[in-house]
Scaffold this active site. Structure first.
Site, PDB file in Angstrom:
ATOM      1  N   ASP A  99     -10.182   9.113  -2.391  1.00  0.00           N
ATOM      2  CA  ASP A  99     -11.539   9.037  -1.863  1.00  0.00           C
ATOM      3  C   ASP A  99     -12.433   9.870  -2.797  1.00  0.00           C
ATOM      4  OD1 ASP A  99     -13.878   9.146  -0.401  1.00  0.00           O
ATOM      5  OD2 ASP A  99     -13.043  10.294   1.264  1.00  0.00           O
ATOM      6  N   GLU A 133     -21.953  12.095  -2.168  1.00  0.00           N
ATOM      7  CA  GLU A 133     -21.603  11.388  -0.932  1.00  0.00           C
ATOM      8  C   GLU A 133     -20.893  12.297   0.061  1.00  0.00           C
ATOM      9  OE1 GLU A 133     -19.330   8.980   1.937  1.00  0.00           O
ATOM     10  OE2 GLU A 133     -18.586  10.453   0.485  1.00  0.00           O
ATOM     11  N   GLU A 134     -20.029  13.187  -0.427  1.00  0.00           N
ATOM     12  CA  GLU A 134     -19.230  14.022   0.474  1.00  0.00           C
ATOM     13  C   GLU A 134     -20.065  15.040   1.251  1.00  0.00           C
ATOM     14  OE1 GLU A 134     -16.439  13.362   1.411  1.00  0.00           O
ATOM     15  OE2 GLU A 134     -15.237  12.424  -0.152  1.00  0.00           O
ATOM     16  N   HIS A 178      -8.934  12.659   3.290  1.00  0.00           N
ATOM     17  CA  HIS A 178      -9.322  14.059   3.120  1.00  0.00           C
ATOM     18  C   HIS A 178      -8.116  14.996   3.216  1.00  0.00           C
ATOM     19  CE1 HIS A 178     -13.939  13.662   3.834  1.00  0.00           C
ATOM     20  NE2 HIS A 178     -13.459  12.723   3.043  1.00  0.00           N
TER      21      HIS A 178
END
Length: 412
Positions: free
Chosen positions: A200, A234-235, A335
Site C-alpha cells: 500500500d 494520501e496516508e 498497514h
C-alpha cells in the site's frame, strides 16, 4: 453469422502487461524509503520511469506527478491515481535512557512496528535501529513482557550506536522531528505470493506504470486524454487534492483492497470498491469498471470498506466536481505485514488498461455545467413499472392539482 460480423463482435484483446517490468518496478519502489514528507527520492524514481516509457509529466511544488497520455479528444479527461507515500514514524522524544520515543506518520498500530528494523534520517546521516517494546527481554522482565500495553507510548527505538543517555543521541545528530522509515522486508515466492510492508500503495504504483507502458508499447490510441497521477500525501488524507485540473471529469484511484473476514475481496483478483467511509463512489463509473472486467474476463470482486478512504475522497472534499471510483489489488493485513498475489496485480493492471482505453462515461462531462440533455440515468421509470405518459416533459411542471404547466406556479 459471417466471419466479418464475428470479427466486429469480438472483444478487442488488451495490450499485454510486461509483468517482469511490473515486478522489477515494485521491488525498486519498495527499496526507496518514502514515509509522508520524505518522498523526493521516490518522486525522482517515478519520474525516471515515466521518462524511460516516454510519457511527459509535470511535478507540483511538493512533488505530486501529473503525467499525460494524449487521446483523440482532450475532454472529458480522466485521471488514474496511485500514491507514492507510505506510513512511517518520527522522533518525538530524546529519552534519558539513550533511546528514542516515536510517533506514527499515518494511521497504523504500534504492534506492527514492534521488532521492525528501521532507518533514522538525521540532518547529516542515516542511522540504523530497531523498534522495541519498553520491556523486551523475558530474562529481565519475566511475564511483564506479555502484559504491558501495546501502543505508541510503549515502544521505543534502539539506535545502533553506543547510546546510554540523551546526550549520546544528540551528539550523534538525532533531533526531535527526524523521520523514521521501517524496512519493507519484501519476499516474492515462486507460487506468486508477495509479502512486504508498503504494498500500500507501491504495488498499485507499479501496476499503473506497467499499464502505461503496455499502452505506449502497443501503440494503442486512447479515446480521451488520460492523466496518470502519483500523489505524495494520501496516508495523511490530502492525496490527490492538489494535482487535478479542470479538464478531469473522471478519476479512478488504484489502492490496496482489504481481504479479511466479512469482506468480499480476494488476494488473487482485482477489487472494485462500491463504497468506503467517505460514501458511495460514482454509480456510472463504478459500473463501467464492472462491465469492463466482465467483458475482458478479468477476475474481480465487488466490495464495501467501512474503515477506509482514498485519494478519491480527498479530491471530492477539495471541491472537485468529478466522478470517482476505487479499484485495488486484493491484500491481507493492510498497514501491517501485507500480502498479495501476482494474479491480483495482473488483474488490476488489465482492468487499468481496459479503463484507460475505454470511452468516457458521458460525453456531456466535457463541460462542468450543462443541460439535462445527455445527463446519465440510473433508474429508468419504465423499468420500475412507472408509466412515462404521466410524467411531464423537461421544462414542464406538475401542479398541485395534477395539471401540467410551463410556469411552475404550484411549486414553492
Amino acid at each position: 453469422m459471417t466471419e466479418s460480423a464475428r470479427s466486429k463482435n469480438k472483444t478487442p484483446t488488451l495490450p499485454k502487461i510486461d509483468y517482469a517490468f511490473l515486478e522489477e518496478t515494485l521491488l525498486q519502489l519498495l527499496a526507496i524509503p518514502s514515509p509522508v514528507g520524505l518522498t523526493d527520492a521516490v518522486v525522482r524514481y517515478t519520474a525516471g520511469r515515466l521518462d524511460a516509457i516516454g510519457i511527459p509529466y509535470e511535478i507540483t511544488r511538493r512533488g505530486a506527478i501529473r503525467a499525460t497520455l494524449k487521446g483523440r479528444e482532450a475532454r472529458p479527461a480522466r485521471a488514474i491515481v496511485a500514491h507514492l507515500d507510505t506510513l512511517g514514524a518520527m522522533v518525538r522524544e530524546i529519552k534519558s535512557n539513550g533511546r528514542i520515543g516515536i510517533v506514527p506518520i499515518g494511521s497504523w498500530s504500534s504492534r506492527f512496528a514492534e521488532g521492525g528494523r528501521l532507518t533514522v534520517f538525521t540532518d547529516t546521516q542515516q542511522l540504523r535501529g530497531t523498534c522495541l517494546p519498553l520491556k523486551t527481554s523475558g530474562h529481565a522482565y519475566g511475564d511483564e513482557i506479555d502484559t504491558q500495553p501495546s501502543n505508541w507510548d510503549h515502544v521505543e527505538v534502539r539506535v545502533d550506536i553506543p547510546s546510554h543517555s540523551a546526550k549520546d543521541l544528540t551528539d550523534a545528530g538525532i533531533n526531535v522531528g527526524d523521520w523514521i522509515a521501517f524496512d519493507p522486508q519484501p519476499e516474492l515466492q515462486p507460487d506468486g505470493y508477495i509479502n512486504s510492508r508498503y504494498l500500500d500503495d507501491k504495488a498499485a504504483v507499479a501496476v499503473l506504470l506497467a499499464a502505461c507502458k503496455a499502452i505506449v508499447d502497443s501503440g494503442s490510441k486512447l479515446a480521451i486524454d488520460a492523466h496518470p497521477l502519483f500523489t505524495i500525501t494520501e496516508e495523511v488524507g490530502s492525496g490527490s487534492s492538489a494535482a487535478l485540473h479542470g479538464d478531469i471529469a473522471e478519476m479512478v484511484s488504484l489502492d490496496i483492497a482489504i481481504a479479511a473476514p466479512g469482506q468480499n475481496t480476494d488476494e488473487r483478483a482485482a477489487t472494485i470498491c462500491v463504497q468506503d467511509m467517505a460514501g458511495p463512489f460514482d454509480y456510472h463509473l463504478t459500473h463501467k469498471l464492472i462491465e469492463l472486467a466482465k467483458t475482458h474476463g478479468i477476475a474481480h470482486r465487488r466490495d464495501v470498506f467501512r474503515f477506509y478512504r482514498s485519494d478519491s475522497a480527498a479530491a471530492v472534499e477539495a471541491g472537485n466536481d468529478i466522478r470517482t471510483a476505487l479499484i485495488g489489488f486484493g491484500a491481507d493485513a493492510s498497514h501491517a505485514q501485507e500480502r498479495t498475489h501476482r494474479d491480483s496485480l495482473q488483474a488490476l493492471a488489465d482492468l487499468t488498461v481496459a479503463y484507460m482505453l475505454s470511452d468516457p462515461v458521458a460525453r456531456r462531462d466535457r463541460k462542468s455545467m450543462g443541460s439535462l440533455e445527455g445527463f446519465t440515468e440510473q433508474l429508468k421509470p419504465e423499468e420500475m413499472g412507472v408509466s412515462t405518459t404521466a410524467l411531464p416533459d423537461p421544462g414542464e411542471f406538475l401542479e398541485a392539482d395534477g395539471t401540467v404547466s410551463t410556469e411552475g406556479g404550484g411549486r414553492s
